[in-house]
Design an enzyme around this catalytic site. Structure first.
Site, short mmCIF file in Angstrom:
data_model
loop_
_atom_site.label_atom_id
_atom_site.label_comp_id
_atom_site.label_asym_id
_atom_site.label_seq_id
_atom_site.Cartn_x
_atom_site.Cartn_y
_atom_site.Cartn_z
N ARG A 112 68.45 19.59 62.79
CA ARG A 112 67.96 18.23 62.54
C ARG A 112 67.48 18.04 61.11
NH1 ARG A 112 66.34 15.44 67.52
NH2 ARG A 112 68.11 15.88 68.81
N ARG A 154 64.33 12.02 60.86
CA ARG A 154 63.22 11.09 60.60
C ARG A 154 62.08 11.65 59.78
NH1 ARG A 154 62.59 9.91 66.69
NH2 ARG A 154 63.26 12.06 66.54
N ARG A 167 67.75 4.18 58.17
CA ARG A 167 67.72 3.94 59.61
C ARG A 167 67.11 2.59 59.94
NH1 ARG A 167 67.87 3.19 64.20
NH2 ARG A 167 67.29 4.50 65.98
N ASP A 212 75.70 13.01 66.94
CA ASP A 212 74.86 13.37 68.07
C ASP A 212 75.74 13.99 69.15
OD1 ASP A 212 71.86 12.78 68.92
OD2 ASP A 212 73.12 12.70 70.71
N TYR A 226 72.50 14.98 80.65
CA TYR A 226 72.23 13.62 80.16
C TYR A 226 73.02 12.59 80.94
CZ TYR A 226 69.38 15.12 76.25
OH TYR A 226 68.36 15.63 75.50
O1 CP3 Z 1 70.90 18.52 62.80
C1 CP3 Z 1 71.25 17.51 62.15
O2 CP3 Z 1 70.69 17.15 61.09
C2 CP3 Z 1 72.49 16.79 62.60
C3 CP3 Z 1 72.25 15.69 63.46
C4 CP3 Z 1 71.91 15.88 64.92
C5 CP3 Z 1 71.26 14.85 65.65
N1 CP3 Z 1 71.27 15.19 66.97
C6 CP3 Z 1 70.72 13.62 65.06
C7 CP3 Z 1 69.69 12.87 65.78
C8 CP3 Z 1 72.22 16.89 65.83
C9 CP3 Z 1 72.85 18.24 65.59
C10 CP3 Z 1 71.83 16.43 67.12
C11 CP3 Z 1 72.07 17.20 68.34
C12 CP3 Z 1 71.43 16.77 69.59
N2 CP3 Z 1 71.26 15.50 70.06
C13 CP3 Z 1 70.97 17.66 70.59
C14 CP3 Z 1 71.08 19.15 70.53
C15 CP3 Z 1 70.02 19.75 69.68
C16 CP3 Z 1 68.67 19.69 70.32
O3 CP3 Z 1 67.81 18.99 69.76
O4 CP3 Z 1 68.48 20.34 71.33
C17 CP3 Z 1 70.46 16.89 71.64
C18 CP3 Z 1 69.84 17.40 72.91
C19 CP3 Z 1 70.66 15.51 71.28
C20 CP3 Z 1 70.33 14.32 72.08
C21 CP3 Z 1 69.29 13.52 71.40
N3 CP3 Z 1 69.51 12.75 70.29
C22 CP3 Z 1 67.94 13.42 71.76
C23 CP3 Z 1 67.27 14.12 72.93
C24 CP3 Z 1 67.34 12.56 70.85
C25 CP3 Z 1 65.93 12.05 70.91
C26 CP3 Z 1 64.97 13.02 70.42
C27 CP3 Z 1 64.56 12.65 69.04
O5 CP3 Z 1 64.48 13.54 68.20
O6 CP3 Z 1 64.32 11.46 68.83
C28 CP3 Z 1 68.32 12.20 69.90
C29 CP3 Z 1 68.11 11.34 68.73
C30 CP3 Z 1 68.53 11.83 67.39
N4 CP3 Z 1 69.61 12.62 67.13
C31 CP3 Z 1 67.88 11.51 66.17
C32 CP3 Z 1 68.60 12.16 65.16
C33 CP3 Z 1 68.33 12.11 63.69
C34 CP3 Z 1 66.69 10.57 66.02
C35 CP3 Z 1 67.09 9.23 66.48
C36 CP3 Z 1 66.68 8.07 65.61
O7 CP3 Z 1 66.86 8.07 64.39
O8 CP3 Z 1 66.24 7.09 66.22
#
Ligand code: CP3
Length: 353
Positions: A32, A36, A45, A82, A160
């Site tokens: 990640r 944010r 964003r 994602d 999910y």
């Molecule tokens: O790592 C990176 O920089 C690449 C981008 C990336 C995102 N999601 C961006 C993201 C990657 C590799 C993911 C993978 C992802 N997404 C996983 C596997 C990794 C992990 O965390 O276990 C999972 C389970 C998801 C599903 C997901 N997406 C969730 C549960 C959430 C909400 C949690 C949170 O952090 O808000 C997201 C949202 C998400 N994915 C954001 C980002 C930057 C934040 C959303 C936003 O900007 O509103």
């Protein structure tokens, strides 16, 4: 036709470590890392919806490059996207709700719902925007660091799709595993095929390492993992290696919470095994043997500590893993309220080792 002749790679530490070769410094990146906690991400964003960024190659590329531009010590970029783009490609609606996370308003409820998925999936048609973002980012990176592609693993995606979002227990999805084991396997096989095709296309588009996220492994335990996660994780590495042929792209499996399955993960066809912060690095090394590269595993919350403590904790981690066959990272994704400067301290400590 996309231009697939890319600039020469100037920093190959990550790929060398993944292949088990010697490195001048321990390679480091952060799960990640584009997200944010970065003001430049929050700014972009505020103008665009989450999935609009994912679906617009220029925006996904810009966000992918943000941490690379800010931190000179990062040894990899990871394409901004994602894991939930796969359920979308299968026809499901996925929304990203601020301060809630992902929401799937029409989850799978009964096994009959599997037939509502639009399968087979032509991944180039449905997810071509990711491949375009990868190719564009490879050019824009200009060989500075390698680009990582990724996907969710089948069980995590199934979770999910049935829960309709995140869950504290995964009890709806686990209900399927116990009441409809054969139908669950049918769904997992569908996901396996789509994930494998998707990763092959990412490799062809220019991804230089492919990471598979089994983020919900912690809900399974040894027996369910053996039945409902491991076989698909293994099939994915086989299909991707076959699909990419001579183009050898190293692969990482990160199964969060799967401390009980490290031995089998080390034998599932991946060069790199990621571990979360609850696993002792020395124990992990004993379990995976000498030929696997380990990735991880600082507690993401360690970035809340003061600079000196963070440096000490990072050095403890480095001493536990050693320099060989190792890629430094956090034990899970970075949290949104971490100060970016702390990331700089972490990265610098890794490179000073
Ligand atoms: O790592 C990176 O920089 C690449 C981008 C990336 C995102 N999601 C961006 C993201 C990657 C590799 C993911 C993978 C992802 N997404 C996983 C596997 C990794 C992990 O965390 O276990 C999972 C389970 C998801 C599903 C997901 N997406 C969730 C549960 C959430 C909400 C949690 C949170 O952090 O808000 C997201 C949202 C998400 N994915 C954001 C980002 C930057 C934040 C959303 C936003 O900007 O509103």
């Amino acid at each position: 036709m996309a231009d697939l002749s890319f600039p020469v790679l100037k920093n190959d530490r990550l790929l060398r470590a993944a292949r088990g070769e010697n490195v001048d410094k321990v390679p480091v990146w952060i799960m990640r890392q584009a997200g944010r906690y970065l003001p430049e991400f929050r700014e972009l964003r505020s103008k665009f919806d989450f999935f609009t960024i994912c679906q617009t190659p220029e925006l996904a590329c810009e966000v992918t490059l943000q941490p690379i531009q800010r931190f000179t010590d990062l040894d990899a970029a990871i394409i901004f996207s994602d894991i939930l783009v796969i359920p979308q490609a299968l026809g499901m609606v996925v929304e990203m709700k601020p301060s809630v996370g992902p929401v799937l308003p029409q989850p799978l409820v009964k096994p009959e719902d599997i037939s509502k998925l639009s399968y087979p999936v032509n991944v180039q048609e449905k997810l071509g925007y990711v491949m375009k973002a990868i190719t564009l980012t490879r050019h824009k990176l200009d060989g500075r660091v390698p680009l990582i592609g990724f996907s969710g693993a089948p069980w995590t995606l199934m979770g999910y799709m049935i829960e309709g979002g995140g869950s504290k227990t995964m009890s709806k999805a686990k209900h399927w595993l116990y009441e409809y084991p054969e139908k669950s396997k049918e769904l997992l096989s569908i996901l396996t095929k789509v994930v494998a095709d998707y990763l092959v296309e990412q490799g062809k588009a220019g991804a230089q390492l492919l990471q598979v996220f089994e983020s919900s492994a912690e809900y399974l335990g040894p027996e369910l993992f053996k039945q409902f996660a491991l076989p698909y994780i293994r099939e994915i590495s086989e299909l991707v290696k076959k699909g990419l042929g001579e183009k050898k792209v190293p692969m990482t499996i990160f199964a969060k919470g799967a401390h009980y399955a490290l031995e089998s993960l080390a034998n599932s066809g991946y060069e790199v095994v990621g571990i979360d912060w609850t696993v002792d690095p020395r124990e992990a090394r004993k379990k995976v043997g000498q030929n696997i590269t380990l990735q991880g595993n600082l507690d993401p919350c360690a970035l809340y500590s003061d600079e000196k403590t963070l440096t000490n904790l990072s050095n403890d981690m480095l001493n536990s893993f050693g320099k060989q066959n190792y890629i430094a990272n956090l034990g899970h994704g970075i949290y949104p309220d971490v100060e970016p400067d702390k990331v700089g301290v972490f990265l610098k400590t890794i490179h000073s080792f």
